[in-house]
Design a protein around this motif. Structure first.
Motif, PDB file in Angstrom:
ATOM      1  N   ARG A 150      -3.645  -5.861  -1.559  1.00  0.00           N
ATOM      2  CA  ARG A 150      -3.880  -5.272  -2.873  1.00  0.00           C
ATOM      3  C   ARG A 150      -4.679  -3.646  -2.235  1.00  0.00           C
ATOM      4  O   ARG A 150      -5.496  -3.585  -1.131  1.00  0.00           O
ATOM      5  N   THR A 151      -4.576  -2.595  -2.600  1.00  0.00           N
ATOM      6  CA  THR A 151      -5.318  -1.313  -2.699  1.00  0.00           C
ATOM      7  C   THR A 151      -6.362  -0.792  -3.472  1.00  0.00           C
ATOM      8  O   THR A 151      -6.438  -1.653  -5.004  1.00  0.00           O
ATOM      9  N   LEU A 152      -6.966  -0.076  -3.424  1.00  0.00           N
ATOM     10  CA  LEU A 152      -8.535   0.798  -3.924  1.00  0.00           C
ATOM     11  C   LEU A 152      -8.060   1.844  -4.150  1.00  0.00           C
ATOM     12  O   LEU A 152      -6.573   2.491  -3.953  1.00  0.00           O
ATOM     13  N   ARG A 153      -8.471   2.409  -5.539  1.00  0.00           N
ATOM     14  CA  ARG A 153      -8.417   3.760  -6.493  1.00  0.00           C
ATOM     15  C   ARG A 153      -8.613   4.599  -5.030  1.00  0.00           C
ATOM     16  O   ARG A 153      -9.569   4.693  -4.508  1.00  0.00           O
ATOM     17  N   ASN A 154      -8.102   5.662  -5.414  1.00  0.00           N
ATOM     18  CA  ASN A 154      -7.911   7.102  -4.556  1.00  0.00           C
ATOM     19  C   ASN A 154      -7.900   7.799  -5.180  1.00  0.00           C
ATOM     20  O   ASN A 154      -7.037   8.771  -6.172  1.00  0.00           O
ATOM     21  N   LYS A 155      -9.650   8.231  -5.579  1.00  0.00           N
ATOM     22  CA  LYS A 155      -9.822   9.494  -6.552  1.00  0.00           C
ATOM     23  C   LYS A 155      -9.892  11.054  -5.788  1.00  0.00           C
ATOM     24  O   LYS A 155     -10.111  11.861  -6.424  1.00  0.00           O
TER      25      LYS A 155
END
Length: 206
Positions: A169-174
């Protein structure tokens, strides 16, 4: 290509097929795709394939003995070599690292970079294998955004065998595109087949 033997772990849930572990180890991704839970797919493409010869090493320790100006050993009254003594009062021991070929050969597949979308997501790769296989949890030098993740159990799963699934899984990249790509290794437990998958992530500010 020469590689060193090392041990790390993997991501798998319940194997679909335990495989025949008496056969030569095989490992592949079938299909050659990464699929998100939302249905987005990314192709896995090979950048290069290498035949690999593994090496290992050990430390060889030897006592250091005193020598004269000509390089000859200095002997005591009994004809024995006199060891060098350090400032701490202990015998000085030299340590050499001896590298040798293990005779083990393998195939190393380096895959092209897959650039994932900026949003947080969970992904699946289908593994085809007749062997036990492993995959390490990536240890970044900067903030972690890529995690091995078992979709069915909700936690990490660190061993696998036969046909199965590797999840992450990946985190959101803002921010902008991630500078540090993730090299995700998946390989048979005997290290005869190894894949290096490479993942990057776009940013919302690109």
């Amino acid at each position: 290509m020469t590689a060193s033997l090392f041990g790390v772990l993997s991501c798998e849930d319940e194997p679909e097929n335990p495989g025949d572990f008496n056969l030569k180890s095989e490992l592949s991704m079938d299909p050659m795709m990464v699929t998100s839970v939302g249905g987005q797919s990314y192709a896995l493409e090979e950048e290069a394939v290498y035949d690999t010869l593994y090496t290992s090493s050990y430390e060889k320790r030897d006592t250091t003995f005193r020598v004269d100006g000509s390089g000859n050993y200095i002997l005591d009254e009994n004809g024995k070599k006199i060891p060098e003594i350090g400032s701490d009062g202990n015998i000085i021991v030299s340590i050499d690292t001896i590298v040798f070929q293990t005779g083990k050969r393998g195939v190393f597949h380096k895959m092209k970079l897959v650039k994932l979308e900026s949003k947080a997501d969970t992904f699946t790769i289908h593994i085809k294998s007749n062997a036990l296989w492993k995959a390490p949890q990536y240890a970044p030098t900067k903030a972690q955004w890529f995690f091995n993740y078992n979709l069915r159990t909700g936690g990490n799963s660190l061993t696998g065998g036969g046909d199965g699934y590797f999840y992450f899984r990946t985190l959101r990249n803002k921010n902008k595109t991630r500078v540090e790509p993730v090299p995700q290794y998946i390989y048979t437990s005997d290290s005869t087949v190894m894949y290096q998958l490479n993942f990057g992530q776009a940013g919302e500010r690109d």
